[in-house]
Design an enzyme around this catalytic site. Structure first.
Site, mmCIF file in Angstrom:
data_model
loop_
_atom_site.group_PDB
_atom_site.id
_atom_site.type_symbol
_atom_site.label_atom_id
_atom_site.label_comp_id
_atom_site.label_asym_id
_atom_site.label_seq_id
_atom_site.Cartn_x
_atom_site.Cartn_y
_atom_site.Cartn_z
ATOM 1 N N HIS A 299 0.851 -1.192 0.000
ATOM 2 C CA HIS A 299 0.000 0.000 0.000
ATOM 3 C C HIS A 299 0.888 1.244 0.000
ATOM 4 C CE1 HIS A 299 -3.222 2.750 1.072
ATOM 5 N NE2 HIS A 299 -4.037 1.790 0.671
ATOM 6 N N ASP A 356 -8.008 -5.387 0.205
ATOM 7 C CA ASP A 356 -8.474 -6.271 -0.856
ATOM 8 C C ASP A 356 -8.062 -7.724 -0.651
ATOM 9 O OD1 ASP A 356 -9.729 -4.227 -2.263
ATOM 10 O OD2 ASP A 356 -7.846 -3.619 -3.194
HETATM 11 N N1 CMC Z 1 3.986 -7.813 -4.720
HETATM 12 C C1 CMC Z 1 5.329 -7.797 -4.933
HETATM 13 N N2 CMC Z 1 6.093 -6.683 -4.802
HETATM 14 C C2 CMC Z 1 5.469 -5.545 -4.474
HETATM 15 C C3 CMC Z 1 4.083 -5.491 -4.249
HETATM 16 C C4 CMC Z 1 3.337 -6.691 -4.374
HETATM 17 N N3 CMC Z 1 2.025 -6.698 -4.186
HETATM 18 N N4 CMC Z 1 3.728 -4.222 -3.944
HETATM 19 C C5 CMC Z 1 4.854 -3.500 -3.976
HETATM 20 N N5 CMC Z 1 5.912 -4.299 -4.295
HETATM 21 C C6 CMC Z 1 7.324 -3.880 -4.373
HETATM 22 C C7 CMC Z 1 7.593 -3.098 -5.647
HETATM 23 O O1 CMC Z 1 8.010 -3.961 -6.694
HETATM 24 C C8 CMC Z 1 8.666 -2.142 -5.208
HETATM 25 O O2 CMC Z 1 9.880 -2.855 -5.133
HETATM 26 P P1 CMC Z 1 11.295 -2.108 -5.460
HETATM 27 O O3 CMC Z 1 11.414 -1.035 -4.404
HETATM 28 O O4 CMC Z 1 12.321 -3.191 -5.377
HETATM 29 O O5 CMC Z 1 11.129 -1.544 -6.848
HETATM 30 C C9 CMC Z 1 8.277 -1.801 -3.764
HETATM 31 O O6 CMC Z 1 7.541 -2.954 -3.303
HETATM 32 C C10 CMC Z 1 7.411 -0.539 -3.628
HETATM 33 O O7 CMC Z 1 6.263 -0.705 -4.479
HETATM 34 P P2 CMC Z 1 5.621 0.437 -5.359
HETATM 35 O O8 CMC Z 1 4.880 -0.209 -6.499
HETATM 36 O O9 CMC Z 1 6.659 1.470 -5.686
HETATM 37 O O10 CMC Z 1 4.591 1.062 -4.307
HETATM 38 P P3 CMC Z 1 3.384 2.014 -4.625
HETATM 39 O O11 CMC Z 1 3.129 2.748 -3.382
HETATM 40 O O12 CMC Z 1 3.607 2.783 -5.865
HETATM 41 O O13 CMC Z 1 2.188 0.980 -4.944
HETATM 42 C C11 CMC Z 1 0.451 -0.565 -4.676
HETATM 43 C C12 CMC Z 1 1.256 0.573 -4.029
HETATM 44 C C13 CMC Z 1 -0.759 -0.870 -3.777
HETATM 45 C C14 CMC Z 1 -0.086 -0.122 -6.052
HETATM 46 C C15 CMC Z 1 1.355 -1.813 -4.818
HETATM 47 O O14 CMC Z 1 1.774 -2.235 -3.541
HETATM 48 C C16 CMC Z 1 0.669 -2.954 -5.565
HETATM 49 O O15 CMC Z 1 0.727 -3.013 -6.794
HETATM 50 N N6 CMC Z 1 0.004 -3.906 -4.819
HETATM 51 C C17 CMC Z 1 -0.774 -4.934 -5.476
HETATM 52 C C18 CMC Z 1 -2.124 -4.382 -5.930
HETATM 53 C C19 CMC Z 1 -3.048 -4.126 -4.770
HETATM 54 O O16 CMC Z 1 -3.192 -4.946 -3.869
HETATM 55 N N7 CMC Z 1 -3.752 -2.973 -4.812
HETATM 56 C C20 CMC Z 1 -4.748 -2.592 -3.794
HETATM 57 C C21 CMC Z 1 -4.325 -1.420 -2.978
HETATM 58 S S1 CMC Z 1 -5.294 -1.186 -1.478
HETATM 59 C C22 CMC Z 1 -6.901 -0.836 -1.937
HETATM 60 C C23 CMC Z 1 -7.054 0.227 -2.948
HETATM 61 O O17 CMC Z 1 -6.362 1.244 -3.008
HETATM 62 O O18 CMC Z 1 -7.969 0.075 -3.734
#
Ligand code: CMC
Length: 421
Positions: A299, A356
């Site tokens: 998140h 989720d």
């Molecule tokens: N699985 C594997 N690696 C992950 C995941 C995951 N679910 N989420 C983040 N990472 C890694 C990402 O690859 C990155 O690694 P590095 O620093 O080595 O490049 C690091 O963690 C930081 O991730 P980010 O994508 O830069 O973080 P963000 O704040 O931009 O994204 C997020 C947040 C929720 C989009 C992301 O964690 C994600 O894609 N999660 C899976 C989708 C998900 O569950 N979404 C629902 C969010 S909560 C409810 C809502 O908002 O609707």
């Protein structure tokens, strides 16, 4: 906390007021930066950019805290009705008896779908994703009720959304639409509209109503997330409520946002059906050359447990016990969580289950089709989108218009086509 921040750019000092929130959060009020210096702050993804001050929802992502108007989510999920939360988000306080009854009457007055709306719904391809259908029909309400003032549109949409969500579901399963029952709670009426029998006699089970009520409350607002910011952004152009909300539905449908709840159950299904174990999928999620992400994990704001996931994990357990069901997905979800939380990849990046991760197992237990999960999220989030928009308009915020740093070609001139590479 000091009340001024200083920035030195090219030897010149610029001062900015510091704003401190009621929970100690600190913002540097940078509005004058461009006018004074010509520069802007560059922050793609807005990780360090506040778009507003807000009195609606507080999140402390480090501690796993979520409060609507000061009330902890745990208390609201346990003790409130969704209607009370709607009032809380829109009006700033929990309703007394007469306010609650006035709100319920108001929602009931708008709870029917007009012939026009049914026609729009029927005209859409039945195989379309329910979120695309929801977005289109919400936007079409602006064509039908184009004279609505702001307040009427807000309540009309709040009243109609559950009938619309239920109608999308009934159309999908080939069942006739039902009429809203004003004596039922919001959650109970949704259950009646979605799962009821046209010949009557099918009472809404209390277990189902309680579970739905809690799900709606847990999703009701989450401060400046992608869809709420979309609702504010569209509203800042003074577009109508239907335009704000249909755009927000579109934002929510994405797999990185609300669409993740569908992706989680699909992932659990894939694991269940495959001959590989949970560890294999954890390894895939860690592998940077693999697109696979652990859906429902991570998140932008929570760097600790998402409190909504904690509540839902317990509710999923209780619900399955009460319904006497055995859900293989909940067990796989638990194993995934346990394995991930023992892996350095996840702990180092502070990736925990988000809302989720467990909501899908609850929807699944309630027999809601997988591609309807995000519609359930939208039903819950509607008061948040509307409250965020209302707050922005009440403050008469300027049109939201981010800037950019251009990194493209400098000026060049059109060459005749035969001289181009
Ligand atoms: N699985 C594997 N690696 C992950 C995941 C995951 N679910 N989420 C983040 N990472 C890694 C990402 O690859 C990155 O690694 P590095 O620093 O080595 O490049 C690091 O963690 C930081 O991730 P980010 O994508 O830069 O973080 P963000 O704040 O931009 O994204 C997020 C947040 C929720 C989009 C992301 O964690 C994600 O894609 N999660 C899976 C989708 C998900 O569950 N979404 C629902 C969010 S909560 C409810 C809502 O908002 O609707």
């Amino acid at each position: 906390m000091t009340d001024k921040a200083t920035l030195i750019l090219d030897g010149t000092e610029y001062e900015f007021p510091v704003v401190e929130g009621t929970e100690g959060e600190v913002g540097i009020q940078g509005t004058s930066l461009r006018g004074d210096s010509g520069a802007i702050f560059l922050d793609p993804g807005y990780g360090s950019t506040g778009s507003c001050t807000s009195e609606i929802t507080f999140i402390n992502g480090e501690e796993g805290v979520l409060r609507y108007r000061g009330y902890p989510i745990e208390e609201l999920a346990e003790e409130a009705s969704f209607e009370e939360v709607i009032h809380l988000l829109l009006e700033g306080h929990l309703p007394n008896r007469s306010e609650l009854s006035a709100l319920r009457d108001r929602l009931a007055r708008h709870a029917h779908l007009s012939e026009d709306t049914i026609e729009v719904l029927q005209a859409l391809p039945p195989q379309a994703h329910p979120m695309s259908i929801l977005q289109t029909v919400v936007s079409s309400l602006g064509t039908i009720y184009n004279d609505d003032d702001e307040e009427t549109a807000m309540y009309r949409l709040l009243g109609k959304m559950k009938a619309l969500g239920a109608a999308i579901y009934r159309r999908r399963i080939g069942e006739p639409y039902l009429t809203s029952d004003p004596d039922l709670s919001y959650a109970g009426d949704f259950a009646h509209l979605a799962f009821g029998s046209p010949t009557g006699g099918s009472e809404v089970s209390e277990v189902v109503e309680t579970a739905l009520n809690q799900l709606l409350i847990l999703h009701a607002d989450h401060e400046q997330n992608c869809s709420a910011s979309t609702s504010r952004m569209v509203g800042s152009a003074r577009s109508d409520v239907y335009a704000s909300v249909s755009a927000a539905v579109g934002a929510l449908s994405g797999p990185l946002h609300g669409g993740a709840n569908q992706k989680v159950i699909e992932m659990l299904h894939e694991i269940h059906e495959s001959d590989k174990d949970v560890d294999t999928f954890i390894e895939k999620a860690k592998d940077k050359s693999d697109d696979f992400r652990l859906m429902g994990f991570g998140h932008r704001v929570y760097k600790n447990f998402d409190p909504r996931a904690k509540i839902l994990k317990n509710s999923a357990n209780d619900l399955l016990d009460e319904l006497g069901q055995d859900d293989p997905y909940l067990e796989i979800a638990r194993q995934l969580e346990q394995t991930a939380l023992n892996e350095e990849y996840f702990t180092k990046r502070r990736l925990y289950p988000n809302v989720d991760f467990y909501s899908g197992t609850v929807y699944y237990a309630l027999d809601i089709p997988t591609d309807m999960f995000t519609v359930m999220f939208a039903l819950g989030r509607l008061p948040g989108w509307i409250a965020q928009r209302k707050e922005m308009l009440d403050e008469e915020q300027r049109i939201h218009r981010p800037r950019q740093v251009y990194v493209g070609e400098n000026e060049r001139h059109v060459e005749p086509i035969e001289q181009r590479d």
